[in-house]
Design a protein around this motif. Structure first.
Motif, mmCIF file in Angstrom:
data_model
loop_
_atom_site.group_PDB
_atom_site.id
_atom_site.type_symbol
_atom_site.label_atom_id
_atom_site.label_comp_id
_atom_site.label_asym_id
_atom_site.label_seq_id
_atom_site.Cartn_x
_atom_site.Cartn_y
_atom_site.Cartn_z
ATOM 1 N N GLY A 95 0.844 -1.197 0.000
ATOM 2 C CA GLY A 95 0.000 0.000 0.000
ATOM 3 C C GLY A 95 0.871 1.235 0.000
ATOM 4 O O GLY A 95 2.094 1.157 -0.038
ATOM 5 N N GLN A 96 0.232 2.388 0.041
ATOM 6 C CA GLN A 96 0.985 3.642 0.035
ATOM 7 C C GLN A 96 1.663 3.875 1.377
ATOM 8 O O GLN A 96 1.025 3.797 2.428
ATOM 9 C CB GLN A 96 0.050 4.813 -0.260
ATOM 10 C CG GLN A 96 -0.200 5.064 -1.734
ATOM 11 C CD GLN A 96 -0.866 6.406 -1.952
ATOM 12 O OE1 GLN A 96 -1.772 6.800 -1.216
ATOM 13 N NE2 GLN A 96 -0.417 7.131 -2.962
ATOM 14 N N VAL A 97 2.945 4.166 1.325
ATOM 15 C CA VAL A 97 3.692 4.517 2.526
ATOM 16 C C VAL A 97 3.506 6.010 2.797
ATOM 17 O O VAL A 97 3.570 6.835 1.880
ATOM 18 C CB VAL A 97 5.190 4.203 2.348
ATOM 19 C CG1 VAL A 97 6.002 4.718 3.535
ATOM 20 C CG2 VAL A 97 5.401 2.702 2.178
ATOM 21 N N ASN A 98 3.269 6.369 4.045
ATOM 22 C CA ASN A 98 3.244 7.782 4.436
ATOM 23 C C ASN A 98 4.669 8.295 4.552
ATOM 24 O O ASN A 98 5.482 7.713 5.281
ATOM 25 C CB ASN A 98 2.541 7.942 5.785
ATOM 26 C CG ASN A 98 1.037 7.842 5.677
ATOM 27 O OD1 ASN A 98 0.401 8.688 5.076
ATOM 28 N ND2 ASN A 98 0.479 6.777 6.243
ATOM 29 N N THR A 99 5.002 9.360 3.829
ATOM 30 C CA THR A 99 6.335 9.951 3.920
ATOM 31 C C THR A 99 6.232 11.410 4.340
ATOM 32 O O THR A 99 5.233 12.079 4.053
ATOM 33 C CB THR A 99 7.083 9.842 2.576
ATOM 34 O OG1 THR A 99 6.274 10.376 1.519
ATOM 35 C CG2 THR A 99 7.432 8.398 2.274
ATOM 36 N N PHE A 100 7.303 11.901 4.994
ATOM 37 C CA PHE A 100 7.276 13.233 5.590
ATOM 38 C C PHE A 100 8.586 13.962 5.331
ATOM 39 O O PHE A 100 9.670 13.401 5.492
ATOM 40 C CB PHE A 100 7.047 13.124 7.110
ATOM 41 C CG PHE A 100 5.801 12.382 7.471
ATOM 42 C CD1 PHE A 100 4.588 13.043 7.598
ATOM 43 C CD2 PHE A 100 5.831 11.001 7.653
ATOM 44 C CE1 PHE A 100 3.431 12.350 7.908
ATOM 45 C CE2 PHE A 100 4.684 10.294 7.963
ATOM 46 C CZ PHE A 100 3.476 10.967 8.090
ATOM 47 N N SER A 101 8.461 15.214 4.938
ATOM 48 C CA SER A 101 9.655 16.061 4.787
ATOM 49 C C SER A 101 9.278 17.488 5.127
ATOM 50 O O SER A 101 8.109 17.874 5.063
ATOM 51 C CB SER A 101 10.204 15.986 3.355
ATOM 52 O OG SER A 101 9.275 16.526 2.434
ATOM 53 N N ILE A 102 10.284 18.266 5.497
ATOM 54 C CA ILE A 102 10.065 19.684 5.744
ATOM 55 C C ILE A 102 10.963 20.490 4.819
ATOM 56 O O ILE A 102 12.030 20.025 4.406
ATOM 57 C CB ILE A 102 10.306 20.085 7.216
ATOM 58 C CG1 ILE A 102 11.759 19.824 7.625
ATOM 59 C CG2 ILE A 102 9.362 19.366 8.144
ATOM 60 C CD1 ILE A 102 12.099 20.418 8.982
ATOM 61 N N GLY A 103 10.505 21.682 4.501
ATOM 62 C CA GLY A 103 11.266 22.572 3.644
ATOM 63 C C GLY A 103 11.532 23.894 4.320
ATOM 64 O O GLY A 103 10.831 24.286 5.266
ATOM 65 N N PHE A 104 12.583 24.574 3.843
ATOM 66 C CA PHE A 104 12.955 25.883 4.373
ATOM 67 C C PHE A 104 12.924 26.920 3.253
ATOM 68 O O PHE A 104 13.154 26.598 2.077
ATOM 69 C CB PHE A 104 14.358 25.838 4.995
ATOM 70 C CG PHE A 104 14.440 25.008 6.238
ATOM 71 C CD1 PHE A 104 14.102 25.548 7.469
ATOM 72 C CD2 PHE A 104 14.851 23.686 6.194
ATOM 73 C CE1 PHE A 104 14.164 24.793 8.625
ATOM 74 C CE2 PHE A 104 14.924 22.923 7.340
ATOM 75 C CZ PHE A 104 14.577 23.479 8.560
ATOM 76 N N ASP A 105 12.681 28.148 3.650
ATOM 77 C CA ASP A 105 12.655 29.239 2.681
ATOM 78 C C ASP A 105 14.047 29.574 2.158
ATOM 79 O O ASP A 105 14.192 30.202 1.119
ATOM 80 C CB ASP A 105 12.037 30.487 3.310
ATOM 81 C CG ASP A 105 10.573 30.271 3.673
ATOM 82 O OD1 ASP A 105 9.928 29.447 2.999
ATOM 83 O OD2 ASP A 105 10.096 30.905 4.625
ATOM 84 N N VAL A 106 15.098 29.151 2.895
ATOM 85 C CA VAL A 106 16.477 29.410 2.482
ATOM 86 C C VAL A 106 16.911 28.302 1.528
ATOM 87 O O VAL A 106 17.017 27.138 1.934
ATOM 88 C CB VAL A 106 17.420 29.461 3.705
ATOM 89 C CG1 VAL A 106 18.846 29.762 3.267
ATOM 90 C CG2 VAL A 106 16.930 30.502 4.705
ATOM 91 N N PRO A 107 17.148 28.591 0.246
ATOM 92 C CA PRO A 107 17.430 27.546 -0.739
ATOM 93 C C PRO A 107 18.592 26.630 -0.363
ATOM 94 O O PRO A 107 18.532 25.429 -0.634
ATOM 95 C CB PRO A 107 17.739 28.350 -2.015
ATOM 96 C CG PRO A 107 17.016 29.645 -1.836
ATOM 97 C CD PRO A 107 17.084 29.940 -0.365
#
Length: 637
Positions: free
Chosen positions: A297-309
């Motif tokens: 089934g679909q795995v739940n994945t998580f990531s965060i992003g920052f405004d600083v490239p």
């Protein structure tokens, strides 16, 4: 995932004290709280539970074995516990089970096989305390890589242990004196390596070991020596002596996929929602790809992003998730979101800890906990597969050093020190001093320490501190590259990487699992010739080839950014006033722990923009912030 706390010996109002300590780490186990006490022997075991397997009362802890002999409190997961159950049944040791928790499996295995064999048979991450009512002995044990924490020592006349220091710091008779050697080690590494802890009275149980305490040791207020049931160094030496040979590169990739796939499959065992952290890098992408291939089934994945490239990898993670077809969740955080976490960090990390990637790790854990209770991570890939760029740099320095005749190294090192003393302040002096230390190092361990140290002479920063001998001070029979990766596996990995993830995740009641640290994956990696780890200047070569079977190269082949924050800029900007208040010379003088002069010199250089001393300063700042936090523990708040 849970938290354990206990005491053996006289203690005023022990039951109430253990209860209060459990409340201090209730974040590790919000689902239930248990206490077992034997007033005659003065033993008490406390437990807070995060229910993952067997959500019923049958999984409640502390748990008594069916024969009544053993009582256990467990923090962690035993991934092969179903296999262990079958073997116990076949051997006639367990006619009927009360539930299907791994805790029950483990306590019954110990009753049947004894603690050492059980630990060797178990595949998992754990810290446990077990009271043997027949022998009247207390046993503590920790998993092979130190994924789960375990502290122990004495509070007054009582032997105490816990998953977190804050839980024991409020117990009657607890000694709050700071260990200055531990503080000096913090300045060197930005973490406190086992067996040290920030408190002189407490120690960390080393990974892969167990400890037995009997009445005689209790009377003498000693703890005895931990016994190893598994050794990362022994496995590394065996791997060098018996390397793997493959008919082709394809066969090598097949072998890695088989062993890693089995580890991932085993760690997907859960009765609650499960997912994975995904940065879009090699390690986490490989784990998620194997999960998706085996999950049905679909795995739940998580990531965060920052405004600083320069610090943002969320777009890469999103692309990998889209290709694999996961149910992806991402959160973009502002600089202010990250800064808002800083005041909470000292309390979450239990003792001074200064890897600034703790900040995004905490934000990621908070986000993931909204949807899942368990998350797999890709940690361990760099240590197992030779991924850190410093391995290549250190190997080049070592090769140049080895070309010099031994008789010349000492005189040249003296000349470098003299050159450093005469050089202008700044990079030239530091480079000369570093070269001198490299040339003077007696062996590869002390040589490599120069590459992983922040304050090079911590005893000049911490008042009345001396540097204890440690893992880096001993020569090894391992080749240079293998020695470096082994040192990181037994120091940086358990005491930095795994601490960072465990405390961040457990602060929000999230269990994390690390498939790369299945010991069978480690044993496989240790037998890999170096050409499978680094080829044509590319680290983690074999792991990359495995990933390419699941994800196109162009989605993952890019320079590694790490998982950090712009700490240097923050210390010159929004964190400047907060930081300077903690580094105030009068405050430092009153505390009597740090020499103010070298710290303030680096502070001024950092503020000028000439140098980035943020990692060095962060170590001192986290120690100062922790001192404030620990005062509330002392007062019982």
């Amino acid at each position: 995932m849970c938290g354990i706390l206990g005491a053996w010996g006289p203690m005023p109002e022990k039951r109430a004290a253990i209860g209060r300590g459990c409340e201090r780490m209730r974040h590790r186990g919000p689902d239930s709280q248990g206490l077992w006490e034997d007033e005659e022997t003065q033993v008490a075991l406390g437990h807070v539970r995060l229910a993952i397997l067997d959500l019923t009362e049958a999984g409640h802890q502390p748990m008594v074995s069916h024969d009544g002999r053993n009582v256990m409190a467990l923090n962690g997961e035993i991934y092969n516990h179903q296999e262990l159950r079958r073997r116990l049944e076949q051997e006639g040791h367990m006619p009927a089970w009360r539930g299907h928790s791994d805790t029950e499996t483990l306590v019954e295995a110990i009753s049947a096989w004894g603690i050492e064999r059980t630990l060797q048979e178990a595949v998992g991450m754990f810290a446990l305390a077990l009271w043997d009512r027949h022998e009247r002995s207390l046993f503590l044990a920790r998993d092979r890589f130190g994924e789960k924490p375990l502290y122990y020592g004495y509070a007054g006349d009582s032997f105490v242990f816990s998953s977190e220091l804050k839980a024991v710091a409020g117990l009657p008779g607890f000694d709050h004196r700071i260990d200055r050697q531990a503080l000096a080690l913090l300045m060197r590494h930005n973490y406190i390596p086992a067996p040290f802890s920030i408190y002189a009275a407490m120690r960390k149980l080393t990974p892969g070991s167990w400890l037995r305490l009997d009445g005689a040791l209790l009377q003498s207020k000693t703890a005895g020596q931990p016994q190893a049931y598994w050794s990362a160094e022994a496995v590394a030496l065996e791997g060098v002596a018996d390397p793997l040979a493959f008919e082709s590169d394809s066969a090598a990739i097949d072998a890695l996929e088989k062993v890693m796939g089995a580890a991932v499959q085993g760690q997907m065992l859960s009765d609650v929602p499960l997912g994975a952290f995904l940065s879009g890098g090699i390690d986490s992408s490989a784990v998620v790809a194997l999960m998706q291939a085996r999950g049905g089934g679909q795995v739940n994945t998580f990531s965060i992003g920052f405004d600083v490239p320069a610090f943002n990898e969320a777009e890469h993670a999103k692309a990998v998730a889209a290709h694999l077809g996961t149910s992806h969740h991402e959160l973009y955080v502002s600089a202010q979101d990250a800064l808002d976490v800083v005041p909470a960090v000292a309390g979450i990390y239990d003792e001074p800890f200064a890897d600034s990637s703790q900040i995004p790790t905490l934000l990621l854990a908070r986000m993931a906990r909204r949807d899942v209770t368990v998350a797999l991570s890709g940690d361990g890939g760099d240590e197992l597969m030779g991924g850190y760029s410093r391995y290549v740099r250190a190997a080049a320095w070592w090769a140049r050093r080895e070309k010099l005749p031994g008789a010349l190294r000492g005189p040249i090192a003296l000349g470098m020190r003299a050159m450093g003393g005469a050089a202008p302040l700044g990079m030239m002096r530091e480079q000369a001093g570093k070269l001198a230390q490299v040339l003077a190092a007696e062996h590869s361990g002390r040589f490599y320490r120069q590459f992983v140290s922040y304050w090079k002479k911590p005893e000049q920063v911490v008042i009345d501190a001396s540097m204890p001998e440690g893992l880096f001070d001993h020569a090894s029979g391992l080749p240079f590259l293998d020695h470096m990766t082994w040192l990181d596996t037994v120091s940086y990995l358990p005491d930095d990487i795994l601490v960072k993830v465990d405390r961040a995740a457990m602060s929000v009641s999230l269990e994390t699992r690390v498939p790369m640290l299945d010991h069978r994956v480690y044993e496989f990696a240790r037998r890999l010739p170096w050409q499978y780890k680094n080829r044509d200047g590319q680290g983690k070569w074999l792991l990359r080839q495995l990933l390419y079977r699941h994800v196109p190269r162009d989605l993952v082949d890019r320079p590694k950014k790490g998982f950090g924050v712009p700490l240097g800029l923050w210390l010159r900007g929004p964190l400047k006033d907060w930081a300077y208040a903690l580094l105030d010379p009068q405050r430092l003088k009153a505390q009597g722990l740090f020499h103010a002069r070298p710290i303030l010199q680096k502070w001024r250089e950092h503020q000028s923009g000439r140098r980035d001393w943020s990692p060095h300063l962060w170590g001192v700042l986290m120690a100062q912030a922790w001192l404030d936090e620990s005062e509330s523990w002392r007062r019982g708040q």
